[in-house]
Design a protein around this motif. Structure first.
Motif, PDB file in Angstrom:
ATOM      1  N   ILE A  54       0.896  -1.264   0.128  1.00 54.83           N
ATOM      2  CA  ILE A  54      -0.003  -0.103   0.022  1.00 54.83           C
ATOM      3  C   ILE A  54       0.874   1.387  -0.033  1.00 54.83           C
ATOM      4  O   ILE A  54       0.435   2.221  -0.758  1.00 54.83           O
ATOM      5  CB  ILE A  54      -1.067  -0.026   1.259  1.00 54.83           C
ATOM      6  N   GLN A  55       1.930   1.188   0.923  1.00 57.08           N
ATOM      7  CA  GLN A  55       2.857   2.663   0.852  1.00 57.08           C
ATOM      8  C   GLN A  55       3.513   2.768  -0.369  1.00 57.08           C
ATOM      9  O   GLN A  55       3.517   3.677  -1.073  1.00 57.08           O
ATOM     10  CB  GLN A  55       3.872   2.103   1.941  1.00 57.08           C
ATOM     11  N   GLN A  56       4.047   1.594  -1.227  1.00 52.76           N
ATOM     12  CA  GLN A  56       5.079   2.025  -2.125  1.00 52.76           C
ATOM     13  C   GLN A  56       4.063   2.079  -3.584  1.00 52.76           C
ATOM     14  O   GLN A  56       4.336   2.850  -4.360  1.00 52.76           O
ATOM     15  CB  GLN A  56       5.830   0.762  -2.535  1.00 52.76           C
ATOM     16  N   VAL A  57       2.900   1.345  -3.705  1.00 51.13           N
ATOM     17  CA  VAL A  57       2.286   1.204  -4.789  1.00 51.13           C
ATOM     18  C   VAL A  57       1.170   2.447  -4.865  1.00 51.13           C
ATOM     19  O   VAL A  57       0.720   3.028  -5.795  1.00 51.13           O
ATOM     20  CB  VAL A  57       1.430  -0.103  -5.103  1.00 51.13           C
ATOM     21  N   VAL A  58       0.542   2.694  -3.761  1.00 49.89           N
ATOM     22  CA  VAL A  58      -0.556   3.754  -3.374  1.00 49.89           C
ATOM     23  C   VAL A  58      -0.252   4.940  -3.127  1.00 49.89           C
ATOM     24  O   VAL A  58      -0.143   6.047  -3.534  1.00 49.89           O
ATOM     25  CB  VAL A  58      -1.843   2.943  -2.902  1.00 49.89           C
ATOM     26  N   LEU A  59       0.262   5.017  -1.748  1.00 51.92           N
ATOM     27  CA  LEU A  59       0.597   6.144  -1.053  1.00 51.92           C
ATOM     28  C   LEU A  59       1.562   7.048  -1.584  1.00 51.92           C
ATOM     29  O   LEU A  59       1.683   8.235  -1.667  1.00 51.92           O
ATOM     30  CB  LEU A  59       0.622   5.894   0.593  1.00 51.92           C
ATOM     31  N   ASP A  60       2.810   6.237  -1.868  1.00 57.06           N
ATOM     32  CA  ASP A  60       3.952   6.963  -2.681  1.00 57.06           C
ATOM     33  C   ASP A  60       3.458   7.723  -3.719  1.00 57.06           C
ATOM     34  O   ASP A  60       4.126   8.580  -4.302  1.00 57.06           O
ATOM     35  CB  ASP A  60       5.047   6.008  -2.716  1.00 57.06           C
ATOM     36  N   GLU A  61       2.659   7.110  -4.437  1.00 62.21           N
ATOM     37  CA  GLU A  61       2.131   7.516  -5.826  1.00 62.21           C
ATOM     38  C   GLU A  61       0.826   8.652  -5.940  1.00 62.21           C
ATOM     39  O   GLU A  61       0.619   9.249  -6.945  1.00 62.21           O
ATOM     40  CB  GLU A  61       2.033   6.538  -6.800  1.00 62.21           C
ATOM     41  N   ALA A  62       0.122   8.535  -5.015  1.00 62.61           N
ATOM     42  CA  ALA A  62      -1.095   9.291  -5.154  1.00 62.61           C
ATOM     43  C   ALA A  62      -1.200  10.699  -4.727  1.00 62.61           C
ATOM     44  O   ALA A  62      -0.055  11.179  -3.828  1.00 62.61           O
ATOM     45  CB  ALA A  62      -2.376   8.447  -3.906  1.00 62.61           C
ATOM     46  N   SER A  63      -1.832  11.405  -5.373  1.00 65.80           N
ATOM     47  CA  SER A  63      -1.671  12.855  -5.347  1.00 65.80           C
ATOM     48  C   SER A  63      -2.790  13.373  -4.232  1.00 65.80           C
ATOM     49  O   SER A  63      -2.687  14.711  -3.683  1.00 65.80           O
ATOM     50  CB  SER A  63      -2.389  13.362  -6.718  1.00 65.80           C
ATOM     51  N   VAL A  64      -3.508  12.436  -3.620  1.00 63.90           N
ATOM     52  CA  VAL A  64      -4.565  12.801  -2.603  1.00 63.90           C
ATOM     53  C   VAL A  64      -4.368  11.450  -1.507  1.00 63.90           C
ATOM     54  O   VAL A  64      -3.641  10.441  -1.848  1.00 63.90           O
ATOM     55  CB  VAL A  64      -5.982  12.685  -2.794  1.00 63.90           C
ATOM     56  N   ARG A  65      -4.298  11.900  -0.220  1.00 67.87           N
ATOM     57  CA  ARG A  65      -4.009  11.133   0.952  1.00 67.87           C
ATOM     58  C   ARG A  65      -5.460  10.520   1.555  1.00 67.87           C
ATOM     59  O   ARG A  65      -6.312  11.134   1.791  1.00 67.87           O
ATOM     60  CB  ARG A  65      -3.381  11.754   2.031  1.00 67.87           C
ATOM     61  N   PRO A  66      -5.524   9.181   1.209  1.00 68.35           N
ATOM     62  CA  PRO A  66      -6.832   8.620   1.682  1.00 68.35           C
ATOM     63  C   PRO A  66      -7.148   8.616   3.135  1.00 68.35           C
ATOM     64  O   PRO A  66      -5.986   8.455   4.051  1.00 68.35           O
ATOM     65  CB  PRO A  66      -6.771   7.018   1.147  1.00 68.35           C
ATOM     66  N   ARG A  67      -8.097   8.819   3.706  1.00 73.34           N
ATOM     67  CA  ARG A  67      -8.343   9.117   5.247  1.00 73.34           C
ATOM     68  C   ARG A  67      -8.773   7.825   5.714  1.00 73.34           C
ATOM     69  O   ARG A  67      -8.641   7.518   6.860  1.00 73.34           O
ATOM     70  CB  ARG A  67      -9.443  10.075   5.447  1.00 73.34           C
ATOM     71  N   SER A  68      -9.642   6.915   5.003  1.00 71.99           N
ATOM     72  CA  SER A  68      -9.743   5.614   5.320  1.00 71.99           C
ATOM     73  C   SER A  68      -9.497   4.595   4.263  1.00 71.99           C
ATOM     74  O   SER A  68      -9.280   4.964   3.086  1.00 71.99           O
ATOM     75  CB  SER A  68     -11.428   5.870   5.728  1.00 71.99           C
ATOM     76  N   ALA A  69     -10.041   3.153   4.651  1.00 75.02           N
ATOM     77  CA  ALA A  69      -9.670   1.995   3.803  1.00 75.02           C
ATOM     78  C   ALA A  69     -10.727   1.251   3.993  1.00 75.02           C
ATOM     79  O   ALA A  69     -11.284   0.839   5.184  1.00 75.02           O
ATOM     80  CB  ALA A  69      -8.368   1.496   4.042  1.00 75.02           C
ATOM     81  N   ILE A  70     -11.165   0.747   2.968  1.00 72.31           N
ATOM     82  CA  ILE A  70     -12.133  -0.733   2.851  1.00 72.31           C
ATOM     83  C   ILE A  70     -11.132  -1.853   2.110  1.00 72.31           C
ATOM     84  O   ILE A  70     -11.139  -1.685   0.899  1.00 72.31           O
ATOM     85  CB  ILE A  70     -13.547  -0.209   2.315  1.00 72.31           C
ATOM     86  N   LEU A  71     -11.100  -2.745   2.697  1.00 73.40           N
ATOM     87  CA  LEU A  71     -10.184  -3.711   2.068  1.00 73.40           C
ATOM     88  C   LEU A  71     -10.977  -5.179   2.131  1.00 73.40           C
ATOM     89  O   LEU A  71     -11.582  -5.684   3.140  1.00 73.40           O
ATOM     90  CB  LEU A  71      -9.161  -4.071   3.126  1.00 73.40           C
ATOM     91  N   ALA A  72     -11.130  -5.983   1.003  1.00 75.42           N
ATOM     92  CA  ALA A  72     -11.662  -7.072   0.900  1.00 75.42           C
ATOM     93  C   ALA A  72     -10.598  -8.007   0.826  1.00 75.42           C
ATOM     94  O   ALA A  72      -9.874  -8.018  -0.228  1.00 75.42           O
ATOM     95  CB  ALA A  72     -12.763  -7.197  -0.255  1.00 75.42           C
ATOM     96  N   ILE A  73     -10.673  -8.980   1.707  1.00 78.25           N
ATOM     97  CA  ILE A  73      -9.460 -10.165   1.909  1.00 78.25           C
ATOM     98  C   ILE A  73     -10.113 -11.612   1.728  1.00 78.25           C
ATOM     99  O   ILE A  73     -11.054 -11.679   2.068  1.00 78.25           O
ATOM    100  CB  ILE A  73      -8.628  -9.855   3.243  1.00 78.25           C
ATOM    101  N   ALA A  74      -9.193 -12.084   1.162  1.00 76.62           N
ATOM    102  CA  ALA A  74      -9.359 -13.706   0.997  1.00 76.62           C
ATOM    103  C   ALA A  74      -9.368 -14.518   2.214  1.00 76.62           C
ATOM    104  O   ALA A  74      -8.024 -15.157   2.539  1.00 76.62           O
ATOM    105  CB  ALA A  74      -8.701 -14.213  -0.159  1.00 76.62           C
ATOM    106  N   GLY A  75     -10.376 -14.640   3.288  1.00 76.83           N
ATOM    107  CA  GLY A  75     -10.127 -15.278   4.487  1.00 76.83           C
ATOM    108  C   GLY A  75     -11.107 -14.790   5.454  1.00 76.83           C
ATOM    109  O   GLY A  75     -11.634 -13.627   5.313  1.00 76.83           O
ATOM    110  N   PRO A  76     -11.211 -15.690   6.310  1.00 80.01           N
ATOM    111  CA  PRO A  76     -12.192 -15.248   7.719  1.00 80.01           C
ATOM    112  C   PRO A  76     -11.537 -14.112   8.281  1.00 80.01           C
ATOM    113  O   PRO A  76     -10.227 -13.919   8.694  1.00 80.01           O
ATOM    114  CB  PRO A  76     -12.449 -16.580   8.402  1.00 80.01           C
ATOM    115  N   ILE A  77     -12.588 -13.277   8.843  1.00 79.27           N
ATOM    116  CA  ILE A  77     -12.114 -11.965   9.646  1.00 79.27           C
ATOM    117  C   ILE A  77     -12.320 -12.322  11.083  1.00 79.27           C
ATOM    118  O   ILE A  77     -13.613 -12.371  11.663  1.00 79.27           O
ATOM    119  CB  ILE A  77     -12.936 -10.609   9.249  1.00 79.27           C
ATOM    120  N   ASP A  78     -11.301 -12.169  11.866  1.00 79.17           N
ATOM    121  CA  ASP A  78     -11.476 -12.707  13.072  1.00 79.17           C
ATOM    122  C   ASP A  78     -10.167 -11.986  14.142  1.00 79.17           C
ATOM    123  O   ASP A  78      -9.121 -12.639  13.946  1.00 79.17           O
ATOM    124  CB  ASP A  78     -11.455 -14.135  13.552  1.00 79.17           C
ATOM    125  N   GLY A  79     -10.504 -11.097  14.825  1.00 81.54           N
ATOM    126  CA  GLY A  79      -9.675 -10.644  15.632  1.00 81.54           C
ATOM    127  C   GLY A  79      -8.784  -9.337  14.924  1.00 81.54           C
ATOM    128  O   GLY A  79      -8.955  -8.962  13.679  1.00 81.54           O
TER     129      GLY A  79
END
Length: 340
Positions: A54-79
């Motif tokens: 995220i840092q290298q591909v998005v944040l270092d290249e983006a002209s705006v700074r995202p305030r939040s994130a929605i991430l869809a991940i391949a696996g169960p969410i627990d903790g």
């Protein structure tokens, strides 16, 4: 602990990400009216951590700074430390807030995002398998053979779509036909059982192919799923041709099972990278025949439409739709949202 607040709205700009076992895709949604700004695809094996990617591909290249994130991940969410099923990355929302500057992080299942996408998928982004017709405004199912096998339901009630994430890709599958009984003894197993994911995924293509070769008494000529599917589609290798036929059959069986579980009169949607690549095989008779072969409900199954999702970024489109109008979807953020 994750925030259990009932407020659905996340602050813009929002980073949205679809994190699979092999590839990760990111974009930034500036506001509710904007189109997502995409970033180059990421191979998960090329980065030690998701934070680094995220840092290298998005944040270092983006002209705006995202305030939040929605991430869809391949696996169960627990903790607070979330492992991906088929990838070494671990998602740590608290660390993302501390180190990447996010105020708010929401993590959902990757096929929950696919379900969000098919809630209102335009006809131009779907390929019909079997009988044609506009799907009913009713419950739906999404299956996605790729690195693994994702499964999610989508229930329609009170004029709201409710995604139902799960781990349906790990249900048992068993032999039915005479040919199945010749092949199944040669399939690789997990702790003694054949799960759907072990035959309906990239490695599943190889698993079926090697089992077919073993049953036929020939040495496997290929070990890459792309080679096997290519030879199966062009008809130059008989074992690869049968592999695609069996893959289509087994996918039809599992898709039919899921359609029965959810009474998916709104249709079954095949997502994931493999489905798009083998549309000609899925348009053959095997998939629909296996899908409908559910006595005593074969007649009912014949009325349920099936599609291949052809949208190139379906999961991101689903997340963007939720980010714009979260109140339109029945998604609980309990245990899955972290705030600064």
């Amino acid at each position: 602990m994750a925030d259990s607040s009932k407020s659905d709205t996340l602050p813009f700009p929002i980073l949205i990400g679809d994190i699979g076992g092999t590839n990760a895709r990111f974009s930034i949604l500036i506001d509710a009216r904007a189109e997502p700004k995409p970033f180059p695809h990421v191979r998960t094996a090329d980065y030690a951590t998701i934070d680094e990617a995220i840092q290298q591909v998005v944040l270092d290249e983006a002209s705006v700074r995202p305030r939040s994130a929605i991430l869809a991940i391949a696996g169960p969410i627990d903790g607070d430390e979330i492992d991906l099923t088929n990838c070494a990355w671990v998602v740590r929302p608290k660390a993302m807030i501390a180190n990447l500057g996010f105020e708010d992080v929401l993590v959902v299942n990757d096929f929950e995002a696919q379900a969000l996408a098919v809630a209102a998928l335009p006809e131009e982004y779907r390929e019909t398998l079997g009988p044609d017709g506009e799907p009913h405004l009713a419950s739906r199912v999404v299956l996605g053979p790729g690195t693994g096998l994702g499964v999610a339901g989508l229930v329609y009630a009170r004029q709201t779509w409710f995604p139902v994430p799960g781990e349906g890709g790990h249900v048992d599958v068993g032999p039915r036909s005479e040919r199945d009984f010749q092949i199944f003894p040669h399939l690789r197993r997990i702790e003694g059982r054949v799960s759907a994911e072990e035959v309906l995924s990239g490695r599943g293509v190889v698993n079926i192919y090697q089992a077919v070769c073993a049953a036929d008494g020939v040495n496997p000529a290929f070990s890459d799923p792309a080679d096997i599917t290519a030879r199966g589609l062009n008809g130059t290798d008989p074992q690869a041709v049968e592999t695609l036929s069996l893959f289509s059959t087994y996918l039809g069986r599992v898709a039919g099972d899921m359609a029965l579980i959810f009474m998916a009169r709104g249709g079954v949607y095949l997502a994931g990278g493999i489905s798009q690549k083998i549309v000609p095989a899925l348009k053959g008779p095997e998939f629909r025949a296996a899908f409908e072969d559910k006595a005593p409900h074969s007649e009912l199954m014949g009325t349920i439409p099936t599609f291949v999702v052809t949208h190139p970024q379906a999961a991101l489109a689903g997340l963007a739709s939720f980010a714009r109008t979260p109140s339109a979807y029945g998604i609980s953020t309990d245990g899955r949202r972290w705030r600064r």
